[in-house]
Structure formats: structure tokens, C-alpha cells
Design an enzyme around this catalytic site. Structure first.
Site, short mmCIF file in Angstrom:
data_model
loop_
_atom_site.label_atom_id
_atom_site.label_comp_id
_atom_site.label_asym_id
_atom_site.label_seq_id
_atom_site.Cartn_x
_atom_site.Cartn_y
_atom_site.Cartn_z
N SER A 122 0.84 -1.20 0.00
CA SER A 122 0.00 0.00 0.00
C SER A 122 0.88 1.26 0.00
O SER A 122 1.69 1.44 -0.90
CB SER A 122 -0.96 -0.05 1.19
OG SER A 122 -1.96 0.93 1.10
N ASP A 176 -10.10 -4.56 -4.08
CA ASP A 176 -9.46 -3.66 -3.10
C ASP A 176 -10.36 -2.44 -2.87
O ASP A 176 -10.58 -1.64 -3.78
CB ASP A 176 -8.10 -3.23 -3.62
CG ASP A 176 -7.25 -2.55 -2.56
OD1 ASP A 176 -7.82 -1.90 -1.67
OD2 ASP A 176 -6.01 -2.68 -2.62
N HIS A 220 -7.88 -5.38 0.20
CA HIS A 220 -6.65 -4.65 0.52
C HIS A 220 -5.84 -5.48 1.50
O HIS A 220 -5.79 -5.19 2.71
CB HIS A 220 -6.99 -3.28 1.10
CG HIS A 220 -5.83 -2.32 1.09
ND1 HIS A 220 -5.22 -1.90 -0.07
CD2 HIS A 220 -5.18 -1.69 2.10
CE1 HIS A 220 -4.24 -1.07 0.22
NE2 HIS A 220 -4.20 -0.92 1.54
#
Length: 243
Positions: A122, A176, A220
Site C-alpha cells: 500500500s 481492493d 486490501h
């Protein structure tokens, strides 16, 4: 730039003689400890026992996206949907400088740049791309999981001469809800079509250029499919060295 204190980090020591290092950067609000179980799991593979894992902790700083709340963050994030609001270039570059200091520390420990992988998840993945594509050192490879390319409009002038010669593992889940799959995919396409990065040939585990993997239904996070592919890729770019 501010005179910042060096980053603190966790170390997962290699199981056998140290001959390669992975520096892995966590996501927003996390810490290096959040990725220690993954590092230990990957290191348990017979082909990765020689790898030392360095897991830095981001500094505490206010994040606009979260109402100005202070949390571990590599840089400020204004929005994850309205990208025209701009990026925290100063914070990005300050963190890149701090990450380069960790790379220097590994070099001082007699680890060659060609045996160092820089990666992240991320926000950490965005940092790994920025720092890894602009550093003067030619690293073994870069990892960007559930992430994107920051400062893409300036990357052409910022990236090093050897950036396009690096193995790069990029991966993203199609479900995500935080960093949209399309944003990660668009970063990959921008690197390929606009910046001219080569793409790893279909069927090859790794090689010079980008290996982009997408995982249907993954949010995610990381899942076993992704970690299996990452393990294969790492074994290819930083294999054990003969004694």
C-alpha cells in the site's frame, strides 16, 4: 528538507549465512511488526533462509485523509479517490531519503546493492517504487503490493538510468476497497506505456521489467496466491549464493 532522525526498524535475522536483504515497508497506520509474520513465513522456505528482513517503522504524522489524525505514515495522503488534489511531495522525498539511509546501512554491512530488494504494501509499496526507481544504487528488485506509483508526472525526470533494468513485482486485488485495483493497474500501464518499462514475459517467474499480477476477489490485503508468487519471484532475484 527537515533534519529527521533515522527510522527505527525490526530485523528478522537469516536462518543461514546472510547474503541478501529485503527491506519491506508497511502500509498506513501499521508498523514493521505487522509484516514480521509474513517475513518469517517466507524466510522458512528453503530457498530464502539466507535473507535478512528489515522492517522499518514510519514516523508518526498527521494524515489529511483521516481528519488530521496522527498515525504511522510515510507521507500525507489527501485522498485515495480524488487524485487531482495533489500529493505530499515533501513527505514522499523525506521518507525516500530515510529509506536510502537504511540501504546505505546494508551496504556498509557488506551486502551488495544487487542483493537488496526494496518492497512494500500500500503506502509502503508506493514508497518502494519512489525510492527504488530514483536511488543511485541498482538494487536486486522492487515490490509494490496493493499500491501505486507516486509522483508519476515527475518520474520520467526523477528516475535513475538503471530504473528500467530492475525486476519489479507489482500485485493487486480486484476487490481492493482502499487503493482501487484500477489505480494500481493504471500505474502499471503508465510505467509500461508512458515511461517505457519492459514487461516480464508470460510464463517467466521474474526478469528485467514488471511482473504484474492481479487476484480476483482479493481486497486490501495479501493472500496465499500472492505470497506464493512473491516467494517464487524472490527466489529468482536473490537466490542463495554458493559458498
Amino acid at each position: 528538507m527537515a533534519n529527521l532522525q533515522p527510522l527505527k526498524y525490526l530485523v528478522v535475522s537469516p536462518r543461514v549465512k546472510h547474503s541478501a536483504t529485503v527491506i519491506f515497508l508497511h502500509g498506513l497506520g501499521d508498523s514493521g511488526a505487522g509484516w514480521e509474520p509474513v517475513a518469517r513465513m517466507l524466510q522458512a522456505d528453503a530457498g530464502l533462509g539466507h535473507v535478512k528482513w528489515v522492517l522499518p517503522h514510519a514516523r508518526m504524522s498527521p494524515v489529511t485523509l483521516n481528519g488530521g489524525m496522527k498515525m504511522p505514515s510515510w507521507y500525507d495522503i489527501y485522498s485515495l479517490t480524488e487524485w487531482d488534489r495533489g500529493e505530499d511531495e515533501r513527505g514522499l522525498l523525506e521518507s525516500a531519503r530515510s529509506i536510502n539511509e537504511i540501504i546505505t546501512s546494508e551496504l556498509d554491512d557488506d551486502v551488495e546493492a544487487s542483493r537488496i530488494v526494496l518492497g512494500g504494501f500500500s503506502q509502503g509499496g508506493a514508497m518502494s517504487l519512489l525510492a527504488g526507481l530514483t536511488t543511485e544504487r541498482k538494487l536486486a528488485g522492487l515490490i509494490a503490493m496493493s499500491s501505486y506509483l507516486p509522483l508519476n508526472g515527475k518520474m520520467k525526470s526523477m528516475m535513475s538510468d538503471h530504473a528500467k533494468k530492475l525486476p519489479i513485482f507489482m500485485a493487486h486485488g480486484t476487490a481492493d476497497p482502499v487503493v482501487a485495483f484500477e489505480h494500481g493497474q493504471n500505474s502499471y500501464l503508465y510505467m509500461k506505456d508512458v515511461l517505457g518499462f519492459p514487461v516480464v514475459e508470460t510464463g517467466k517467474t521474474a526478469g528485467v521489467g514488471i511482473r504484474f499480477e492481479q487476484y480476483e476477489g482479493m481486497g486490501h490485503s495479501a493472500d496465499p496466491r500472492e505470497l506464493k508468487h512473491l516467494t517464487e519471484w524472490l527466489k529468482d532475484v536473490i537466490p542463495p549464493q554458493a559458498e
